[in-house]
Design an enzyme around this catalytic site. Structure first.
Site, short mmCIF file in Angstrom:
data_model
loop_
_atom_site.label_atom_id
_atom_site.label_comp_id
_atom_site.label_asym_id
_atom_site.label_seq_id
_atom_site.Cartn_x
_atom_site.Cartn_y
_atom_site.Cartn_z
N ASN A 1 0.85 -1.19 0.00
CA ASN A 1 0.00 0.00 0.00
C ASN A 1 0.89 1.25 0.00
O ASN A 1 1.30 1.74 1.04
CB ASN A 1 -0.92 -0.01 1.23
CG ASN A 1 -1.81 1.21 1.28
OD1 ASN A 1 -1.83 2.03 0.35
ND2 ASN A 1 -2.55 1.36 2.37
N LEU A 2 1.14 1.76 -1.20
CA LEU A 2 1.93 2.98 -1.35
C LEU A 2 1.05 4.10 -1.91
O LEU A 2 1.54 5.00 -2.58
CB LEU A 2 3.12 2.73 -2.30
CG LEU A 2 4.04 1.57 -1.93
CD1 LEU A 2 5.10 1.36 -3.01
CD2 LEU A 2 4.69 1.81 -0.58
N CYS B 1 -2.77 4.75 -0.52
CA CYS B 1 -4.06 5.05 0.11
C CYS B 1 -4.14 6.53 0.53
O CYS B 1 -3.25 7.03 1.23
CB CYS B 1 -4.27 4.18 1.34
SG CYS B 1 -5.83 4.50 2.18
N LYS C 1 1.27 -1.02 -5.21
CA LYS C 1 0.02 -0.39 -5.62
C LYS C 1 0.25 1.11 -5.74
O LYS C 1 0.56 1.79 -4.75
CB LYS C 1 -1.10 -0.68 -4.63
CG LYS C 1 -2.47 -0.23 -5.13
CD LYS C 1 -3.60 -0.82 -4.31
CE LYS C 1 -4.95 -0.49 -4.93
NZ LYS C 1 -6.08 -1.09 -4.17
N THR D 1 -6.91 -1.81 -11.82
CA THR D 1 -8.07 -1.54 -10.97
C THR D 1 -8.50 -0.10 -11.15
O THR D 1 -7.67 0.78 -11.41
CB THR D 1 -7.73 -1.81 -9.48
OG1 THR D 1 -8.88 -1.53 -8.67
CG2 THR D 1 -6.57 -0.97 -9.00
N GLY E 1 -12.70 1.24 -11.78
CA GLY E 1 -13.85 1.38 -12.67
C GLY E 1 -14.14 0.18 -13.54
O GLY E 1 -14.79 0.31 -14.58
N CYS F 1 -32.57 11.29 -35.76
CA CYS F 1 -32.48 12.56 -35.04
C CYS F 1 -33.80 12.86 -34.31
O CYS F 1 -34.88 12.71 -34.87
CB CYS F 1 -32.16 13.68 -36.03
SG CYS F 1 -32.05 15.32 -35.28
N CYS G 1 -16.73 21.87 -40.50
CA CYS G 1 -16.53 20.82 -39.49
C CYS G 1 -15.06 20.40 -39.46
O CYS G 1 -14.44 20.15 -40.49
CB CYS G 1 -17.41 19.62 -39.81
SG CYS G 1 -17.20 18.22 -38.69
N CYS H 1 -20.06 16.98 -31.13
CA CYS H 1 -21.48 16.70 -31.37
C CYS H 1 -21.81 15.26 -31.03
O CYS H 1 -22.88 14.97 -30.47
CB CYS H 1 -21.85 17.02 -32.81
SG CYS H 1 -20.84 16.15 -34.05
#
Length: 396
Positions: A27-28, A30, A68, A152, A154, A313, A346, A352
């Protein structure tokens, strides 16, 4: 779980190995108050500290260990390099992103602690940090092709797990998704990954995106025909809706020219039949990495423009407003039909596409003509002390 202290890291690592641990994750990173006490985040933001801690642990144990990493740094690749130099067998990318959850209308925070209703900064996890984690994983993989990466941040579905493998990770870790549901999500991921592996080698899968079939032309999920009067598409609101219904009803009894009324598309997609051996997960690891790189590596001569499907549309005008206010004013909005039209101005920025609420209503296609930037008022040419025939006076 220690501060920058060799004795503490050595003892904790040895005790964990003696207790039967098959591997360690250091744990580097948190951010939950540990940084203030010299632990967690405080140990992982400086390469020299990460390098030393990994060396201490490497000297203490024989089992594999992974550092980590925190995303709360300027360049996570520098931290990964330090972990590798310190003897780590790999890295975990990434831990949570430091943030403030929110404030109520009266100014009190959520969560609030004690009668004073005080709060502090904590780690944001889940879907919100996925782009940050994907960036970290891919950047580390490009810098160190052979360094094992545990991803890790999401990973809430089989599709997103596959994204991290394609970005260069060998392992996907699940945290917030389990808390939001339960451990049965793991079986969901396994089933989904099997489907994705099958589909990867499938034939007749044009338009498929993973497990999602091609989007058919629809309004509110129902297939629709293309209806036009002259060269104009008939939209789906107000009096135009009545006109569409009349034309559609009339076409059922009388023959109608194809350009006036085209049949609605089928909602059934072809079965994506597999055409050979099912791919392995290993074959996906790092697949996307060659396409990820610096901005200077992009080819700005392969230009695209937006194309709006007028049959899908819903006339909301979001694309027009976004382009007009934040883009290149390259979309016009018909005051009667409320259909947007993309002009030659464009630039292919895809703003869009980002704001359109209908999937695949706007697609990007190859630009048919060379793009000529418009820089506003043309630069005036200087001729013998004059600017376009006007005297050029020196500033006082």
């Amino acid at each position: 779980m220690c501060s920058y202290d060799e004795a503490d890291w050595t003892e904790l690592a040895k005790r964990s190995e003696a207790a039967g641990a098959h591997a360690l994750e250091l744990n580097l990173s948190c951010p939950h108050g540990m940084g203030e006490r010299g632990m967690g985040l405080a140990c992982g933001q400086k390469p020299e500290l990460v390098r030393d801690i990994c060396r201490w642990v490497r000297a203490a144990v024989k089992i594999p260990f992974f550092a980590k990493l925190t995303p709360n740094v300027t360049d996570i690749v520098d931290i990964a390099r330090a972990a590798k130099e310190g003897g780590a067998d790999g890295v975990t990318a990434t831990n949570t992103v430091s943030g403030l959850m929110g404030l109520r209308a009266d100014g009190s925070a959520w969560p609030a602690v004690g009668q004073e209703k005080r709060t502090t900064y904590g780690g944001v996890s889940g879907n919100a940090i996925r782009p940050i984690a994907l960036r970290a994983v891919s950047a580390i993989r490009k810098a160190f092709p052979d360094l094992p990466i545990l991803a890790t941040g999401g990973i809430d579905s089989a599709e997103t797990a596959l994204q991290f493998l394609q970005a260069g990770a060998q392992v996907a870790q699940i945290g917030s998704a389990v808390q939001n549901q339960d451990f049965t999500v793991i079986q969901d991921y396994i089933t989904g990954l099997k489907a994705l592996l099958y589909l990867d080698n499938a034939k007749e899968k044009d338009g498929w995106d993973g497990q999602s079939p091609p989007t058919f032309k629809h309004q509110k999920g129902k297939p629709v025909p293309h209806v036009q009067i002259g060269d104009e598409t008939v939209p789906f609101f107000g009096n135009y809706k009545t006109i569409r219904e009349e034309i559609t009803a009339d076409a059922k009894v009388h023959e109608t020219e194809p350009q006036t009324l085209a049949p609605p598309p089928t909602t059934k997609s072809k079965r994506a039949a597999n055409s050979g051996p099912v791919a392995s997960l290993e074959s996906f690891v790092g697949r996307a990495v060659p396409q990820i790189g610096a901005y200077s590596e992009l080819n700005n001569k392969q230009q695209v423009i937006a194309l709006v499907d007028e049959d899908m549309c819903i006339n909301c005008g979001k694309c027009y407003m976004a382009c007009n206010d934040s883009g290149y004013q390259a979309i016009t909005f018909d005051p009667n039909t409320h259909l947007p039209h993309v002009t030659e101005d464009c630039t292919g920025c895809t703003l869009c596409v980002s704001v359109c609420p209908i999937i695949d209503c706007i697609t990007m296609i190859k630009r048919p003509t060379p793009y000529k930037p418009k820089r506003g008022i043309a630069i005036r040419e200087e001729h013998d002390g004059t600017l376009d025939g006007h005297l050029s006076l020196p500033c006082q």
